[in-house]
Write an enzyme that holds these catalytic residues in place. Structure first.
Site, PDB file in Angstrom:
ATOM      1  N   LYS A  27      34.769 -28.274  -7.388  1.00  0.00           N
ATOM      2  CA  LYS A  27      34.599 -29.708  -7.099  1.00  0.00           C
ATOM      3  C   LYS A  27      34.324 -29.919  -5.602  1.00  0.00           C
ATOM      4  O   LYS A  27      33.424 -30.656  -5.233  1.00  0.00           O
ATOM      5  CB  LYS A  27      35.857 -30.507  -7.483  1.00  0.00           C
ATOM      6  CG  LYS A  27      36.241 -30.431  -8.946  1.00  0.00           C
ATOM      7  CD  LYS A  27      37.400 -31.366  -9.269  1.00  0.00           C
ATOM      8  CE  LYS A  27      38.693 -31.039  -8.555  1.00  0.00           C
ATOM      9  NZ  LYS A  27      39.314 -29.763  -8.958  1.00  0.00           N
ATOM     10  N   ARG A 101      43.571 -37.997 -11.488  1.00  0.00           N
ATOM     11  CA  ARG A 101      44.101 -36.739 -11.984  1.00  0.00           C
ATOM     12  C   ARG A 101      45.051 -36.917 -13.153  1.00  0.00           C
ATOM     13  O   ARG A 101      45.522 -35.948 -13.728  1.00  0.00           O
ATOM     14  CB  ARG A 101      44.865 -36.100 -10.851  1.00  0.00           C
ATOM     15  CG  ARG A 101      44.602 -34.611 -10.724  1.00  0.00           C
ATOM     16  CD  ARG A 101      45.105 -34.206  -9.450  1.00  0.00           C
ATOM     17  NE  ARG A 101      45.136 -32.873  -9.059  1.00  0.00           N
ATOM     18  CZ  ARG A 101      44.418 -32.389  -8.068  1.00  0.00           C
ATOM     19  NH1 ARG A 101      43.500 -33.134  -7.501  1.00  0.00           N
ATOM     20  NH2 ARG A 101      44.619 -31.178  -7.670  1.00  0.00           N
ATOM     21  N   ARG A 140      40.078 -17.240  -2.040  1.00  0.00           N
ATOM     22  CA  ARG A 140      39.503 -18.376  -1.290  1.00  0.00           C
ATOM     23  C   ARG A 140      40.051 -18.478   0.133  1.00  0.00           C
ATOM     24  O   ARG A 140      41.249 -18.377   0.355  1.00  0.00           O
ATOM     25  CB  ARG A 140      39.817 -19.658  -2.070  1.00  0.00           C
ATOM     26  CG  ARG A 140      39.482 -20.935  -1.335  1.00  0.00           C
ATOM     27  CD  ARG A 140      39.273 -22.088  -2.259  1.00  0.00           C
ATOM     28  NE  ARG A 140      40.499 -22.655  -2.823  1.00  0.00           N
ATOM     29  CZ  ARG A 140      40.505 -23.705  -3.625  1.00  0.00           C
ATOM     30  NH1 ARG A 140      39.372 -24.260  -4.002  1.00  0.00           N
ATOM     31  NH2 ARG A 140      41.649 -24.178  -4.083  1.00  0.00           N
ATOM     32  N   ARG A 173      44.922 -21.565   1.696  1.00  0.00           N
ATOM     33  CA  ARG A 173      45.775 -22.697   1.342  1.00  0.00           C
ATOM     34  C   ARG A 173      47.072 -22.180   0.743  1.00  0.00           C
ATOM     35  O   ARG A 173      47.059 -21.263  -0.073  1.00  0.00           O
ATOM     36  CB  ARG A 173      45.047 -23.588   0.330  1.00  0.00           C
ATOM     37  CG  ARG A 173      44.050 -24.505   0.973  1.00  0.00           C
ATOM     38  CD  ARG A 173      43.216 -25.244  -0.022  1.00  0.00           C
ATOM     39  NE  ARG A 173      43.960 -25.744  -1.179  1.00  0.00           N
ATOM     40  CZ  ARG A 173      43.417 -26.486  -2.128  1.00  0.00           C
ATOM     41  NH1 ARG A 173      42.143 -26.820  -2.061  1.00  0.00           N
ATOM     42  NH2 ARG A 173      44.130 -26.902  -3.149  1.00  0.00           N
ATOM     43  N   ARG A 184      49.767 -25.071 -11.124  1.00  0.00           N
ATOM     44  CA  ARG A 184      48.663 -26.037 -10.977  1.00  0.00           C
ATOM     45  C   ARG A 184      47.801 -26.038 -12.233  1.00  0.00           C
ATOM     46  O   ARG A 184      47.328 -27.086 -12.662  1.00  0.00           O
ATOM     47  CB  ARG A 184      47.795 -25.669  -9.768  1.00  0.00           C
ATOM     48  CG  ARG A 184      48.401 -26.101  -8.462  1.00  0.00           C
ATOM     49  CD  ARG A 184      47.759 -25.377  -7.310  1.00  0.00           C
ATOM     50  NE  ARG A 184      46.408 -25.786  -7.019  1.00  0.00           N
ATOM     51  CZ  ARG A 184      45.525 -25.035  -6.362  1.00  0.00           C
ATOM     52  NH1 ARG A 184      45.861 -23.838  -5.948  1.00  0.00           N
ATOM     53  NH2 ARG A 184      44.314 -25.482  -6.123  1.00  0.00           N
TER      54      ARG A 184
HETATM   55  P1  ADP Z   1      42.843 -28.481  -6.262  1.00  0.00           P
HETATM   56  O1  ADP Z   1      42.122 -27.391  -5.557  1.00  0.00           O
HETATM   57  O2  ADP Z   1      43.978 -28.037  -7.114  1.00  0.00           O
HETATM   58  O3  ADP Z   1      41.905 -29.384  -6.991  1.00  0.00           O
HETATM   59  P2  ADP Z   1      43.475 -30.530  -4.262  1.00  0.00           P
HETATM   60  O4  ADP Z   1      43.043 -30.091  -2.938  1.00  0.00           O
HETATM   61  O5  ADP Z   1      42.660 -31.580  -4.955  1.00  0.00           O
HETATM   62  O6  ADP Z   1      43.663 -29.250  -5.169  1.00  0.00           O
HETATM   63  O7  ADP Z   1      45.024 -31.063  -4.208  1.00  0.00           O
HETATM   64  C1  ADP Z   1      46.074 -30.293  -3.663  1.00  0.00           C
HETATM   65  C2  ADP Z   1      47.419 -30.916  -4.058  1.00  0.00           C
HETATM   66  O8  ADP Z   1      47.485 -32.289  -3.578  1.00  0.00           O
HETATM   67  C3  ADP Z   1      47.657 -31.035  -5.556  1.00  0.00           C
HETATM   68  O9  ADP Z   1      48.202 -29.857  -6.113  1.00  0.00           O
HETATM   69  C4  ADP Z   1      48.653 -32.201  -5.627  1.00  0.00           C
HETATM   70  O10 ADP Z   1      49.967 -31.817  -5.282  1.00  0.00           O
HETATM   71  C5  ADP Z   1      48.126 -33.130  -4.551  1.00  0.00           C
HETATM   72  N1  ADP Z   1      47.127 -34.093  -5.089  1.00  0.00           N
HETATM   73  C6  ADP Z   1      45.800 -34.157  -4.754  1.00  0.00           C
HETATM   74  N2  ADP Z   1      45.181 -35.149  -5.411  1.00  0.00           N
HETATM   75  C7  ADP Z   1      46.126 -35.722  -6.203  1.00  0.00           C
HETATM   76  C8  ADP Z   1      46.112 -36.786  -7.144  1.00  0.00           C
HETATM   77  N3  ADP Z   1      44.995 -37.469  -7.432  1.00  0.00           N
HETATM   78  N4  ADP Z   1      47.275 -37.098  -7.772  1.00  0.00           N
HETATM   79  C9  ADP Z   1      48.406 -36.442  -7.506  1.00  0.00           C
HETATM   80  N5  ADP Z   1      48.505 -35.416  -6.645  1.00  0.00           N
HETATM   81  C10 ADP Z   1      47.379 -35.053  -5.983  1.00  0.00           C
END
Ligand code: ADP
Length: 227
Positions: A27, A101, A140, A173, A184
């Site tokens: 994404k 989400r 990554r 990360r 996750r």
């Molecule tokens: P990923 O690579 O898993 O898509 P993100 O960078 O989008 O990860 O998000 C990292 C963390 O930030 C998530 O695991 C969560 O804890 C929090 N987070 C991000 N976006 C949301 C959301 N829309 N709702 C709830 N928590 C979120």
């Protein structure tokens, strides 16, 4: 104007876009490319939360404790962040990555869009298997400065640990560790995967095979948005 003509609106790419897909489905990579191509802002709730963590705010501390265990930040906090973003940005385009989400977030997002008279144009659903995602995530590395994404063996930077684009330091990360990844993934399947049906029922979803190289991903994403 005739179909296929210069100003044929049916061929104009969508501009108000949500990207759905498992963690590590690409994404962020797709959004970083599309944001340049469409000239619309890329909004990553994950990046917003990481910035809050960097500034050690109350929200940042909450996000850190959620992220370390693979949990989600509570819905209302996230939708308040999104509403604030929508309040102060032009309404003619965006790429949401990592939001919504959960079903409640998607329902609250509908309300936010309605209040601001914005129509969602497209939802890109990036499809990839768990095995591929796991291999991607565990290798990554991300630029701490410009957020460009690399992979230690498949897309390595030219100089070790240095970003090709801006010279920033590459970091891993904390939530890319194997135990956190498993949680996750579970949270993704339980809370997020169902959003595809929510948006499919409205005819907004474009499925994109994301188990491909970056160049092919860009091609498929572009085709999906202009078809
Ligand atoms: P990923 O690579 O898993 O898509 P993100 O960078 O989008 O990860 O998000 C990292 C963390 O930030 C998530 O695991 C969560 O804890 C929090 N987070 C991000 N976006 C949301 C959301 N829309 N709702 C709830 N928590 C979120």
């Amino acid at each position: 104007m005739k179909s296929g003509g210069f100003f044929d609106v049916s061929r104009m790419p969508s501009r108000c876009i949500v990207l759905l897909g498992a963690p590590g489905s690409g994404k962020g990579t797709a959004a970083a490319w599309l944001t340049g191509r469409l000239k619309v802002p890329h909004v990553s709730t994950g990046d917003i939360l990481r910035a809050e963590m960097g500034a050690d705010t109350e929200l940042g501390r909450l996000a850190k404790s959620c992220g370390e265990t693979g949990r989600l930040v509570p819905d209302r906090i996230i939708t308040d962040l999104v509403e604030k973003w929508v309040d102060v940005h032009p309404r003619d385009g965006f790429l949401f990555d990592g939001f919504p989400r959960t079903l409640p977030q998607a329902e609250m997002f509908d309300e936010i869009l309605k209040r601001h008279a914005i129509r969602l144009d497209a939802v890109l659903n990036l499809i990839v298997s768990r095995a591929i995602v796991e291999e991607r995530i565990l290798g990554r590395v991300v630029c701490a400065q410009c957020k460009a994404v690399y992979h230690q063996s498949r897309v390595p930077p030219r100089c070790e640990a240095i970003c090709n684009v801006c010279g920033g330091a590459l970091t891993r990360r904390a939530d890319d560790e194997v135990g956190v990844f498993q949680e996750r993934w579970r949270v993704y399947e339980r809370e997020t995967a169902g959003l595809v049906d929510f948006y499919r029922a409205r005819g907004l979803v474009h499925d994109v095979d994301a188990a491909v190289d970056v160049g092919d991903l860009y091609d498929s994403v572009w085709k999906a948005l202009t078809s």
